[in-house]
Motif scaffolding. Structure first.
Motif: not given
Length: 192
Positions: A124, A126, A128, A132, A186
């Motif tokens: 993953y 992220c 944007e 992700g 994140e």
């Protein structure tokens, strides 16, 4: 929480935690400390103290014909390190059909232009970026993503089995520019 470490410390079947040091001895976590290490003050890369001035550059977001121009601008701005995600859903749009050649081209250009690199393969990311970076075909399998669910672990391992050998090939210890790897992104985990 993100975690960054030289990939050389974890690939090849061994763990950097094995071989615990004797009392009063510091553990050596770097396989090639003459090439890269951290001494609690700074990185030492190829025998020189190094401060990492990093800039994010996401190669799929920029036409390939402009990569060199943009990297040159970053060099002129004083950056010495390029960090980039490796976008799973960009490189494996269909299950079992992974093509990391564009990532390899980018890494080779980063090296040619004299930068170090931090690779961020996720799974993953992220950024944007759609889901992700998790491919649609993975999400269609309908299991909880980013968890310890067996299917999530299986498919995350599938991705890492493809991308980590490419990253390993371009580590600084192998003559490439990659000095660090960040897994996941994140990540927010709270125990029950």
């Amino acid at each position: 929480m993100a975690f960054a470490t030289p990939l050389a410390a974890t690939l090849g079947g061994g763990s950097w935690l094995s071989g615990a040091p004797q009392a009063g001895q510091q553990p050596e976590i770097f396989e090639s400390p003459l090439i890269i290490k951290y001494d609690s003050h700074c990185f030492i890369i190829q025998g020189r103290d190094a401060f990492i001035y990093g800039a994010a550059f996401h190669y799929p977001r920029c036409p390939k014909g402009l990569w060199r121009d943009r990297l040159e601008k970053l060099r002129r701005a004083g950056f010495n390190t390029i960090e980039s995600y490796v976008f799973w859903n960009y490189h494996e749009r269909q299950e079992g059909k992974c093509d990391l050649s564009e990532f390899e081209e980018f890494v080779q250009l980063v090296k040619e232009m004299g930068f170090w690199m931090i690779a961020r393969p996720g799974p993953y990311i992220c950024a944007e970026w759609q889901r992700g970076g998790i491919p649609d075909w993975v999400a269609a399998k309908r299991f909880p993503l980013r968890t310890n669910h067996p299917e999530n672990l299986k498919w995350s391992q599938h991705w890492l089995n493809q991308v980590l050998p490419v990253i390993q090939k371009y580590q600084i210890t192998m003559g490439g520019p990659i000095i660090l790897v960040q897994i996941e992104n994140e990540y927010d985990f709270s125990p029950p």
